[in-house]
Design a protein around this motif. Sequence first.
Motif, PDB file in Angstrom:
ATOM      1  N   LYS A 199      40.223  29.852  39.358  1.00 24.15           N
ATOM      2  CA  LYS A 199      39.870  29.949  37.284  1.00 24.15           C
ATOM      3  C   LYS A 199      40.320  31.120  36.931  1.00 24.15           C
ATOM      4  O   LYS A 199      39.902  32.282  37.573  1.00 24.15           O
ATOM      5  CB  LYS A 199      38.223  29.265  37.503  1.00 24.15           C
ATOM      6  CG  LYS A 199      37.797  29.659  36.015  1.00 24.15           C
ATOM      7  CD  LYS A 199      36.060  28.514  35.681  1.00 24.15           C
ATOM      8  CE  LYS A 199      36.382  29.327  34.135  1.00 24.15           C
ATOM      9  NZ  LYS A 199      35.237  28.888  33.776  1.00 24.15           N
ATOM     10  N   HIS A 200      41.417  30.514  35.919  1.00 20.46           N
ATOM     11  CA  HIS A 200      41.796  32.469  35.187  1.00 20.46           C
ATOM     12  C   HIS A 200      40.544  32.879  33.957  1.00 20.46           C
ATOM     13  O   HIS A 200      40.304  31.883  33.611  1.00 20.46           O
ATOM     14  CB  HIS A 200      42.464  32.134  34.276  1.00 20.46           C
ATOM     15  CG  HIS A 200      44.223  31.490  35.132  1.00 20.46           C
ATOM     16  ND1 HIS A 200      44.902  32.122  36.466  1.00 20.46           N
ATOM     17  CD2 HIS A 200      44.205  30.009  35.300  1.00 20.46           C
ATOM     18  CE1 HIS A 200      45.267  31.179  37.094  1.00 20.46           C
ATOM     19  NE2 HIS A 200      45.519  29.910  36.289  1.00 20.46           N
ATOM     20  N   ALA A 201      40.250  33.939  34.175  1.00 17.37           N
ATOM     21  CA  ALA A 201      39.346  34.200  32.921  1.00 17.37           C
ATOM     22  C   ALA A 201      39.744  34.459  31.773  1.00 17.37           C
ATOM     23  O   ALA A 201      39.025  33.882  30.941  1.00 17.37           O
ATOM     24  CB  ALA A 201      39.125  35.840  33.143  1.00 17.37           C
ATOM     25  N   LYS A 202      40.922  34.030  31.278  1.00 19.69           N
ATOM     26  CA  LYS A 202      41.089  33.184  29.921  1.00 19.69           C
ATOM     27  C   LYS A 202      40.659  32.377  29.596  1.00 19.69           C
ATOM     28  O   LYS A 202      40.484  31.837  28.737  1.00 19.69           O
ATOM     29  CB  LYS A 202      43.044  33.581  29.705  1.00 19.69           C
ATOM     30  CG  LYS A 202      43.491  32.585  30.562  1.00 19.69           C
ATOM     31  CD  LYS A 202      45.834  32.713  29.669  1.00 19.69           C
ATOM     32  CE  LYS A 202      45.904  32.204  30.781  1.00 19.69           C
ATOM     33  NZ  LYS A 202      46.272  31.066  31.441  1.00 19.69           N
ATOM     34  N   ASP A 203      40.185  31.177  30.455  1.00 19.71           N
ATOM     35  CA  ASP A 203      40.007  30.423  30.024  1.00 19.71           C
ATOM     36  C   ASP A 203      38.372  30.139  30.584  1.00 19.71           C
ATOM     37  O   ASP A 203      37.907  29.451  30.393  1.00 19.71           O
ATOM     38  CB  ASP A 203      40.259  29.455  31.263  1.00 19.71           C
ATOM     39  CG  ASP A 203      41.497  29.035  31.658  1.00 19.71           C
ATOM     40  OD1 ASP A 203      42.557  28.881  30.761  1.00 19.71           O
ATOM     41  OD2 ASP A 203      42.375  28.862  32.787  1.00 19.71           O
ATOM     42  N   GLY A 204      37.387  31.139  30.216  1.00 20.36           N
ATOM     43  CA  GLY A 204      36.223  31.459  30.290  1.00 20.36           C
ATOM     44  C   GLY A 204      35.518  31.559  31.524  1.00 20.36           C
ATOM     45  O   GLY A 204      36.461  32.042  32.435  1.00 20.36           O
ATOM     46  N   GLU A 205      34.226  32.666  30.977  1.00 21.27           N
ATOM     47  CA  GLU A 205      33.238  33.147  32.419  1.00 21.27           C
ATOM     48  C   GLU A 205      33.455  32.240  33.561  1.00 21.27           C
ATOM     49  O   GLU A 205      32.622  30.944  33.603  1.00 21.27           O
ATOM     50  CB  GLU A 205      31.659  33.691  31.896  1.00 21.27           C
ATOM     51  CG  GLU A 205      31.755  35.024  31.370  1.00 21.27           C
ATOM     52  CD  GLU A 205      29.767  34.739  31.472  1.00 21.27           C
ATOM     53  OE1 GLU A 205      29.075  35.132  32.052  1.00 21.27           O
ATOM     54  OE2 GLU A 205      29.929  34.887  29.863  1.00 21.27           O
TER      55      GLU A 205
END
Length: 186
Positions: free
Chosen positions: A88-94
């Motif tokens: 999971k990338h941070a830019k896709d949400g917490e």
Amino acid sequence: MKRKSVDLTFSMVVQPSFIIGTNNEDGSYNFAPITWVSATCEGGDDYLIVISMFGTKATKQNVVRTGLLSVNLVNREMLPIMDYFGSKHAKDGEKNDIKYGVSRGAVLDVPTLDESPWVYECEVAKSVETGDSTTFFCHIRNVQMDERISPKNTFDIDLTELDPVIYSGKYHSLGEKLGEIGDFCK
Ligand SMILES: Cc1cc2nc3c(=O)[nH]c(=O)nc-3n(C[C@H](O)[C@H](O)[C@H](O)COP(=O)(O)O)c2cc1C
């Protein structure tokens, strides 16, 4: 041993697994696995963690902006957390679809993972750009280890107790302890 020359993409090195903790701009924390990790020494006891990050990931931007990070060793029990943080990338949400404990560093203002048996609190001393990668040379400002272990010095660490995850594109565990320095040249 007979060897064959192969494609240069087979640039495998044995990689230890760490999850890097950083501070986001809004004061929240972020964690991501980084396995391009090594160490060097300036002299005396001044060890530096050397860590390389590719692309424009939030973790890298946070390290560039703040100069601070925690480096959390990953053991077998932490595999679900590492797998999740890495997918999971941070830019896709917490990154809050999974449970984990977070504390602040004892010396630096960095988020640390409660599950990790060995944590470095680090401050960037120098960074080097090579293409899309940035390599950070980081002063170790604090070392936290599982209070159940008490190695006499840095050569007295039994890695089998820490059970670290090793990475090569696949996740591996360590085998048995083979001996001490000097055991094999007597
Ligand atoms: C096991 C594993 C090891 C990784 N090692 C690295 C690495 O050494 N360097 C790197 O730049 N990215 C590495 N990544 C990719 C980042 O962890 C991934 O891009 C992550 O989503 C970035 O999170 P962020 O957007 O919160 O910074 C690795 C991923 C996994 C699953």
